[in-house]
Design an enzyme around this catalytic site. Structure first.
Site, PDB file in Angstrom:
ATOM      1  N   SER A 131       0.835  -1.198   0.000  1.00 63.83           N
ATOM      2  CA  SER A 131       0.000   0.000   0.000  1.00 63.83           C
ATOM      3  C   SER A 131       0.870   1.248   0.000  1.00 63.83           C
ATOM      4  O   SER A 131       2.068   1.211   0.314  1.00 63.83           O
ATOM      5  CB  SER A 131      -0.902   0.023   1.231  1.00 63.83           C
ATOM      6  OG  SER A 131      -0.132   0.275   2.401  1.00 63.83           O
ATOM      7  N   GLY A 134     -11.064  -4.408   3.321  1.00 62.82           N
ATOM      8  CA  GLY A 134     -11.441  -4.492   4.732  1.00 62.82           C
ATOM      9  C   GLY A 134     -11.913  -5.857   5.158  1.00 62.82           C
ATOM     10  O   GLY A 134     -12.765  -5.990   6.042  1.00 62.82           O
ATOM     11  N   THR A 192      -5.064  -6.391   8.178  1.00 59.19           N
ATOM     12  CA  THR A 192      -5.020  -6.312   9.644  1.00 59.19           C
ATOM     13  C   THR A 192      -4.934  -7.685  10.299  1.00 59.19           C
ATOM     14  O   THR A 192      -4.284  -7.835  11.351  1.00 59.19           O
ATOM     15  CB  THR A 192      -6.252  -5.550  10.150  1.00 59.19           C
ATOM     16  OG1 THR A 192      -6.248  -4.231   9.579  1.00 59.19           O
ATOM     17  CG2 THR A 192      -6.243  -5.430  11.660  1.00 59.19           C
ATOM     18  N   ASP A 224      -1.380  -1.056  -3.725  1.00 56.47           N
ATOM     19  CA  ASP A 224      -2.730  -0.899  -3.194  1.00 56.47           C
ATOM     20  C   ASP A 224      -2.961   0.521  -2.693  1.00 56.47           C
ATOM     21  O   ASP A 224      -2.068   1.136  -2.090  1.00 56.47           O
ATOM     22  CB  ASP A 224      -2.916  -1.900  -2.039  1.00 56.47           C
ATOM     23  CG  ASP A 224      -4.351  -2.003  -1.586  1.00 56.47           C
ATOM     24  OD1 ASP A 224      -5.245  -1.967  -2.451  1.00 56.47           O
ATOM     25  OD2 ASP A 224      -4.576  -2.141  -0.369  1.00 56.47           O
TER      26      ASP A 224
END
Length: 278
Positions: free
Chosen positions: A50, A207, A231, A84
């Protein structure tokens, strides 16, 4: 072998009705864990860097991308490289020059017409260089849980957006949110199905760490193809480091706690690879 490219992996997953997991890379241990998990499960995978991860590495994409590329080349299964949530066009150009095969260009914070204009320009530029392009429509949201239904992606608008921009995939807002540490998100599966019907390009779920296993499986069945996960790996990594240092507070050699951290991420990635692949 050379690193795989994203486009054929996405196409193969979509054709077979399966999902493909795309994991965010922050450190070398992330990349190694993801590739090892892909080998263990014999499934293809996408390594994502990212814009925030690149910023962590001093804003230079080349060193961390070179490390991820080396891991991808050494894997016994197809591993592709992807940028990303890129908003910085200089980073995009640097990533393409360094060998990425796909990018998620994120202009979703802009008003709709400006998002279309910016994304179409980037898609034209990237396609001329053989780079696959993902964009986002709707508001996936930040670190405060699943977003309000009022900001979810509208199927008609999504169809118009993909036609106007020429993107290869579309990240859509259907109930998940970035950086969730509890797996409590509930997706709008009916909306996913309507988006699959309306949009000719593969759909992408961002997400996904906050989405329970069975909900992820249902999302793929409903029409999601690329499933982004970040995450969940960081939770595994940090918990393993914390556990080791709590049990061995005198440790100073980082290998002592990075090894269990890498193993924990491998186990998490392997589990999620199987979930997403169905």
């Amino acid at each position: 072998m050379p690193a795989a490219t994203t486009a054929p992996l996405i196409t193969a997953a979509r054709t077979s009705g399966r999902g493909i997991a795309a994991f965010n890379v922050i450190t070398l241990e992330h990349a190694e864990a993801i590739a090892t998990a892909a080998e263990q499960t014999e499934l293809p995978v996408i390594l994502q860097l990212s814009q925030n991860a690149v910023a962590f590495h001093g804003g230079r994409v080349e060193p961390v991308l070179a490390a991820a590329a080396a891991v991808a080349r050494g894997a016994a299964v197809p591993v592709a490289l992807h940028l990303d949530h890129v908003e910085d066009e200089e980073l995009l150009r640097a990533g393409v020059a360094a060998g990425i095969s796909s990018v998620m260009f994120d202009a979703s914070k802009l008003p709709y017409e400006e998002n279309v204009k910016a994304t179409a320009r980037i898609a034209d530029w990237a396609h001329a260089r053989g780079v696959w392009v993902e964009a986002e429509l709707g508001a996936v949201g930040g670190k405060d849980g699943a977003h309000d239904p009022d900001v979810r992606t509208d199927p008609a608008e999504a169809a118009a957006f993909t036609a106007a921009t020429g993107v290869d995939a579309l990240a859509v807002a259907v109930g998940s949110s970035h950086a969730m540490t509890e797996r409590t998100a509930r997706l709008d599966l009916g909306l996913i199905a309507r988006l699959r019907t309306a949009v000719p390009t593969p759909l992408v779920l961002h997400g996904s760490s906050g989405v329970p296993d069975e909900e992820l499986r249902r999302a793929v069945i409903a029409g999601m193809v690329k499933v982004n996960i970040g995450t969940a790996l960081n939770i595994a990594y940090t918990n393993a480091v914390r556990d080791h240092l709590t049990a061995h507070p005198a440790t100073v050699d980082p290998r002592r706690y990075l090894r269990p951290a890498r193993e924990a991420m491998t186990a998490t990635a392997a589990h999620l690879l199987r979930v997403v692949a169905g």
